[in-house]
Each structure stands twice: as structure tokens, then as C-alpha cells.
Design an enzyme around this catalytic site. Structure first.
Site, PDB file in Angstrom:
ATOM      1  N   GLY A   1      -2.428 -10.449   9.086  1.00 34.81           N
ATOM      2  CA  GLY A   1      -2.085 -11.816   9.451  1.00 34.81           C
ATOM      3  C   GLY A   1      -1.759 -12.631   8.216  1.00 34.81           C
TER       4      GLY A   1
ATOM      5  N   ILE B   1     -10.643  -8.926   3.647  1.00 29.96           N
ATOM      6  CA  ILE B   1     -11.894  -8.306   3.179  1.00 29.96           C
ATOM      7  C   ILE B   1     -11.717  -7.905   1.718  1.00 29.96           C
ATOM      8  CG2 ILE B   1     -13.571  -6.476   3.567  1.00 29.96           C
ATOM      9  CD1 ILE B   1     -12.391  -6.137   6.384  1.00 29.96           C
TER      10      ILE B   1
ATOM     11  N   GLY C   1      -6.672  -6.678   4.528  1.00 29.36           N
ATOM     12  CA  GLY C   1      -6.458  -8.130   4.608  1.00 29.36           C
ATOM     13  C   GLY C   1      -7.427  -8.949   3.784  1.00 29.36           C
TER      14      GLY C   1
ATOM     15  N   LYS D   1      -3.777   3.198   2.733  1.00 30.03           N
ATOM     16  CA  LYS D   1      -4.860   2.326   2.268  1.00 30.03           C
ATOM     17  C   LYS D   1      -6.036   3.142   1.763  1.00 30.03           C
ATOM     18  CE  LYS D   1      -3.519  -1.329   5.520  1.00 30.03           C
ATOM     19  NZ  LYS D   1      -3.656  -1.728   6.941  1.00 30.03           N
TER      20      LYS D   1
ATOM     21  N   LYS E   1       0.823  -1.224   0.000  1.00 28.02           N
ATOM     22  CA  LYS E   1       0.000   0.000   0.000  1.00 28.02           C
ATOM     23  C   LYS E   1       0.846   1.258   0.000  1.00 28.02           C
ATOM     24  CE  LYS E   1       0.190  -1.830   4.342  1.00 28.02           C
ATOM     25  NZ  LYS E   1       0.087  -3.225   4.766  1.00 28.02           N
TER      26      LYS E   1
END
Lengths: 439, 439
Positions: free
Chosen positions: B307, B141, B139, B210, B110
Site C-alpha cells: 500500500g 514492518i 511494507g 523478499k 525486491k
């Protein structure tokens, strides 16, 4: 604009009701934006409706209207068919004939896709059809896209959600205002959130249609709609909502499917959901869908599940996506995400084999030994109790409520236990069983 | 399996850290499923890392490892490059060279996309590159896909969200346990939710990166990262969280952008969010993004924002999507959703012109006339008060807190008013201003 005129994509639409009107308006309002996103001009040229002379509350512009499906289906100039009529028989004919003639198809018809999943999807694959059905499930929420593309790399383990706004609106009213089912339904009908015949919504059929469509994509196969366990909200009483709330739960009409160890379980029924879960806070006519992938973890999507503009949004998103694919003369995203040779028929796990926690509300005579007998019978069916309360009814001497929350038990055992218990002399009314979903 | 072997897609990966390891594991664990969804076999053949001899906590299988970027970039056999190294300079070179040589590119970077948006996206369009960057934001989504495809037919009016798990984890700890910022940060570092140098996360820079990426897609253009107002959470005190809670608000680090009347407003700062809003209930390391389209209405997506496995899920989803497109030798979804000739540079609305509601906490001497003077100065700057409380500090005779919630006011007016007020003799400490978002 200047320069060469853009290629026109010619659209025929079946149905000019609420959603059809929304689509007409969206293509008009967002026309320049859609040109920028697709490099084409998306124009509805023809509409077929049941009653062509009926006045419409929106400007039809250049759209020619007819009552004869062949007006669109026999026109080789039409590139894209949008089916928003509902019903099964004629809608199926429209889809199948459009596949054969190479027309791109967009539909919002969950009843058709669920009840004729095998016929429709197999024909779509056979003819390499471009088929979009985002609008069939959860209105504006792009849940089909999230499954097919957002989770394209994941093995999906769970699909669940609140996907019927009418039932959720009624349950929310019952919960917030203490109304009973009939009163809440009446109000929903007054406000236009429920139809005159609300059967499909309140009996869970619409939720089951939508869940079946999601299951076909999520678990890569064709399921039989008749195998899907479906239970509505008509038997939910205010007292159940109140007791559930006391234990930190909200009652929602949930559609839920899981794949565990290659076995797929799918079911639609009222469910106690812990109030700190995302799904518990979905109120009124909103929808929410929870998906879990083996790498992604849980993903919850929330938005408007119905209405002219939100549903049109899903139809037009499909239109953009499929026109992009059509213009590149390919189908990079197959209808059910899998390549055709991998498509298979899949069986659902029988409801009797499902494991769940349960809320059991017994109406019993208020006398010594009843509690012992209830727990004995439950125990003999391998059902163990997590918590219990006893409540008097308002009338003196009348039956009392005894409510058990169970640990995880087998549906078969619970059904058998209740069959035995409900014949005992101290039971005043049939026992109310609602499943609990702690996850 | 039998039959003809599937075409192999050859992948080179830069970076084998947390996310890289997740991608290696996902391609292995879900290999058969990915074959069924793409009709190809996705295989990582080469990796480039800073320290090739470092042992990895996962099985590398057939992957050859090198420290030289040309090991991948100069190999004409490599079809797809996955860039997971982070940093700007080398990562940019990797992307630009890959575009030129026709390699499909997937990145989670990003910082690169935000700070070099113009260079990277223009090059991608110029070379008709297949470029995926779903993993760069939120992540697992699939927010980029929801914007580009789910809302493909909508004019997007708002993008907002909680898109930095570290800051949200810290704010959640402060809120639930009454800890101050330093203590909550320390605990987040102990548990691995914050890095040793947490600057990018707690100062809002990562959120801003982001948000800028989302804005480019949502509003169809290239924005300048340096124009984006960015404020972190380091000055939030437990007392602010406590007072906000008393008024029914939760403090969240929000990135928010809106397009109104052709003007785009974008900003990152701590924000008071009403506790009954979806975003308010996003706790810990989870992320959530709210999108609004002119037809869809609001759509909120919620899931794991970081993660190894959730981020890998986004990388592999891009891989499936781009390989489907690559194998059909087309790019039906352009990198920023718009056709290239429609791509434009866009200016952000200056922060001074933003309208918001405000939480203003004044530390003042406890004496007569102070309240009158505060309200007079605010009024003279067109700032009207919605509600007010006064609180004594624990020490007798020390300064007291006066908190105002304002109606909507212009940021410029608030900044000017505070500049004046903070010079008055009865002000004990600089005033704490936090923006309130009632929507």
C-alpha cells in the site's frame, strides 16, 4: 584470522546477575560474528558488583571484579559502560559520570530512565553521549529501534503493549486455569516468573516505567513519571475474567499512550482486549508492543520480554550499534531520535479527560428497581450502556452481579457516577471497573 | 522557525506510482517532524517517470518531471536517489550509476535485489554506498532494521514469514468463505489486492524475492535466487483447507529459511501452520515475519505489507536513517550488516535434503487393500505416519480421499515415494502434498 589484529573495544560492566551473565556469555559465544559485524573485538575487562567474592554460575574469563564503581568510572581505557545493576541513585551517578568522561553507555534500567528522565536525557544530549537502552523495555523485542529508526519518518500516534511478563503470566494462569490472583501469583513465584516482592510487577509500576520510556521517544519529549496513571492487577477476580470471556474479551495489563490533536494520553491499567486482537493472544511471559504511525499503520512486535539471553540480546545489539557509531566518531541517531534543540517537556492529559469504554460489575441486592436506579444514575452522568448481563451468585439470597459494558464515556463521569452509586443502600460491595479497549 | 535555514537534502525519485505518491505526501505531511529528526530539510526536486505528461492524483509541488533517467543521474546536486520503478534492467543501471557518483540510494525493488544480489551488493560495498531497501520487504514492518540492528548481536537461526499480501488475502478468503482459488483470486483482483497478471504473487516468486533479500542479511552472504525452491498456491483446493482445519492447521504461503550447523535451507511453499501460532492468525493483506536469534529467541513482527502509505513509511525511514549517516559522513551500518571483507557467497541446501512433516492427500479408488499398499510404500521410503483420515467424496462410488500427516521425513524420500505411488492403478488423481511446519 591472520592480518592486523582488530581494535579492541574495552567494556566495563556494572552487575553480573542474570542479565550480566547473559551478556558475558553472548560476547563469548558470538565473538567471531561480532568481529565481522563491527570490525572490532568487544571485550569485557572489568566488572563492578555489590559482592565481588560471590561465586558466579558462568566463566568470568579475563574479567577483573571489584566492589568499587571507580574501578570502572576512573579508568580512561574503558570505552563502554554497561549498567545492569538496577536501582536509581548509584545507577544515575554511573550514567552521568560516564557521559562526562565520553564513555558510551548501555543500560537496562527502566526505573532510572523513567523516574529521572529529564536529568538523564538532558545530560546525554548535553554531552553528545552515545546512550543505548533497548534492554530497558520488552527484553529481546527491538521496540526502541523500531520507534527511533523503523518509524523514523512517521508521526507516531499510538504506543501500547503488554510489557510486563510477570503480570501477563499471572493473568494468563488466572484465565486458563480459573485460579484467583493470590494462587496464580504463588505459582509464578515458585516457577521464578515473579519475585519474592512482586509489587512493581503486579501494581503496574514496571509497566509504567517502560511505557514512559517509550513515550519519550515516540512523542518526542520528556514526560513526568508521576503524571502517568498506574493501576495494577491485584483486584482482578476470576469472575471478571470469566464474564469478560463470555463477551469475547481477554483481560490484559496494558500500557497505552496516544497522541491526538497534540494532546498526549498515557495510562497503565487492566484492560479488556477483544480476543481476536493480536495483543489478546500474547500469553505467559511473552511481551508484545503495538505502534502506530501516521503512514505505517499498526505494527505489532512480539517476543520474549525478560530472561538472561533475550535481555542480553538487546544489550549486545545496542553495543554493536553504538560501537559502529563510536568508531565513526558520530552519533547519527540521537538518544531520543530528535535533534537536541527540538527536545521539549510535555504534559500528559489528565486521566479525568480520557475517553474509554468501561466494564462495570455491580454487586447488588436482588430486588425490584435496582436496575432502573443503576441505569438512571449512569445516564445522568452521560454514560450510555452497550450491553448488560445479570448473574446470581452461588449462595441463595446473596447479592447478585450486574455487569454493564458502556459506550465511550469520560473517565471523570465514570468516577463520579461510581462515587454516587457506591453509596446507595442496595450496593453490596464496591463496584469493579475495568476499562475496555476495542481497538 | 527563524534562525539559520536548515541544509536542504536534494532528492530525485524514479517512479511516481502508488508508492511514489505516498513518499511525496509523507515528506510534505511530516516535513516539520523530519526536520526535527534529521536537522535537514528533505526535498524532492526531480522525478523521472515513464510517462511525464500523465496526470497524478497528488500535488507535485516544486517537483520537475522528466522521462530521461539522466535528468536525475547526471545532476551532481542530487544527494539521494529513490528508485520505485520496479523492473530489473533500468533499475540496476540507476543503482550502479548512483553508487559510482556517491549518491545515497533507497529502493523498494525486491526483484532487482534478489535476482542481481551479487552485482548490486558487491557494487554497494565497493563504493561504500549508503543503500536502503527496507521498503523491498514487508511494507511498513521494519524487518530489515530488526535483522541488521535489533539482532545485531545475535546469530540468526531462522527467518520465516508471510510476506505476500495478495497470496495471503486469497488464502484467507478461501479459508473463511470456502471459495476455490479462482473465485478468491477474482475477488482479490476486483478489490485491488491482486494485479491483472497475478503470477508473481500466486506462484510464490514475489515471496521468494523478499525471502532471498532477508536471507542475505540474516545469514551474512550472497545467495543465488535460482537455488531457492519456490512453489505457489494455485493448486490449493478448498478440501485441503478444510481437512487441515480439522486437524488444527491453517494453510499459509510461507517463506522460510534456517541455518543449522552451517547449512542454510530456504524455501517458499504453501505450509500447514498450527492455528495457535502467531503466523496462523495473520489474515488478509497483512504480513508477518518471524526471526529467531541464538540469544533473542523468537521475535514476530506484524503490520501492513503493501500500500501507498505503509510502503512510503519504510522508504522515508530509510531516508531519515541514511541522511543521518550521510550528514555524519560515515556508514555505521553496512548494507548487509557485515564488514565488506567478511562478505561471502553461500550455497543453499538442496531441497532434497530438507526435513519436514507432510500433509499427503491421496485420491484413491474405494477398495480393499489400498490403505495397506499406501502405508507399505511410504514405510519403504522411511516415511512414518502420525495421523490419518479417510473421507468419501460426495459422488457415490467415486474416488475417496485418504489423508496422511507424516512424522518428519526427508523431502527426497517423499518425492520418490509419491513418484512410485502416483503410478499405481488405484490412484485416481495426482497426490496433493503440502508441507507442515509445527514450529
Amino acid at each position: 584470522m591472520g592480518g592486523t589484529p582488530l581494535k579492541q573495544i574495552k567494556i566495563g560492566i556494572f552487575g553480573l546477575g542474570t542479565v550480566g551473565g547473559g551478556v558475558v556469555e553472548q560476547l563469548r559465544e558470538n565473538r567471531e560474528l561480532l568481529k565481522a559485524r563491527t570490525g572490532t573485538d568487544l571485550v569485557i575487562l572489568k566488572a563492578v558488583v555489590a559482592n565481588p567474592s560471590k561465586p558466579r554460575p558462568f566463566d568470568l574469563g579475563p574479567i577483573e571484579v571489584s566492589g568499587d564503581p571507580n574501578f570502572i568510572l576512573d579508568d580512561p581505557e574503558i570505552d563502554v559502560v554497561i549498567e545492569l545493576m538496577g536501582g536509581v541513585t548509584l545507577a544515575k551517578e554511573i550514567l552521568l559520570r560516564s557521559f562526562v568522561s565520553g564513555k558510551t553507555v548501555i543500560t537496562a534500567n527502566k526505573a532510572l530512565l523513567a523516574e529521572c528522565a529529564e536529568e538523564v536525557f538532558e545530560a546525554a544530549y548535553e554531552h553528545h553521549a552515545l546512550l543505548g537502552f533497548e534492554a530497558a523495555v520488552a527484553g529481546a523485542i527491538p521496540v526502541i529501534r523500531v520507534i527511533k529508526e523503523g518509524l523514523a519518518g512517521d508521526r507516531i500516534t499510538e504506543v501500547s503493549g503488554i510489557i510486563n511478563g510477570t503480570a501477563n503470566y499471572i493473568l494468563t494462569s488466572m484465565s486458563k486455569k480459573g485460579e484467583d490472583f493470590q494462587k496464580a501469583l504463588g505459582k509464578a513465584q515458585e516457577k521464578g516468573y515473579a519475585e519474592a516482592d512482586p509489587t512493581f510487577d503486579v501494581e503496574g509500576v514496571d509497566t509504567a516505567h517502560k511505557l514512559l520510556v517509550l513515550m519519550c521517544i515516540a512523542f518526542g519529549g520528556i514526560f513526568d513519571f508521576k503524571e502517568l496513571y498506574t493501576e495494577g492487577i491485584t483486584k482482578i477476580e476470576p469472575v471478571d475474567i470469566e464474564i469478560a470471556a463470555g463477551f469475547g474479551y481477554v483481560i490484559k495489563l496494558l500500557g497505552k499512550a496516544k497522541e491526538v490533536g497534540g494532546k498526549v494520553e498515557g495510562r497503565v491499567h487492566p484492560t479488556l482486549v477483544p480476543e481476536d486482537q493480536m495483543l489478546a493472544s500474547v500469553d505467559g511471559a511473552f511481551n508484545a508492543v503495538k505502534l502506530s504511525g501516521n503512514f505505517s499503520g499498526p505494527i505489532v512486535s512480539y517476543g520474549r520480554g525478560a530472561g538472561a539471553r533475550p535481555t542480553a540480546s538487546a544489550v549486545v545489539a545496542d553495543l554493536v550499534s553504538l560501537v559502529r557509531q563510536r568508531e565513526s566518531e558520530t552519533s547519527p541517531v540521537p538518544p531520543l531520535s530528535l535533534m537536541s534543540e527540538k527536545l521539549k517537556h510535555r504534559k500528559l492529559m489528565p486521566m479525568a479527560e480520557v475517553l474509554s469504554e468501561y466494564y462495570l460489575r455491580f454487586s447488588v441486592e436482588d430486588k425490584v428497581g435496582v436496575l432502573a436506579e443503576l441505569t438512571r444514575v449512569l445516564g445522568s452522568h452521560n454514560i450510555s450502556i452497550a450491553s448488560m448481563i445479570q448473574r446470581s451468585r452461588s449462595e441463595e439470597g446473596g447479592p447478585v452481579f450486574v455487569v454493564f459494558f458502556t459506550h465511550e464515556a469520560l473517565e471523570r463521569d465514570v468516577v463520579e457516577a461510581l462515587k454516587t452509586l457506591d453509596q446507595l443502600p442496595f450496593i453490596a460491595q464496591p463496584t469493579r471497573m475495568i476499562r475496555v479497549d476495542p481497538s
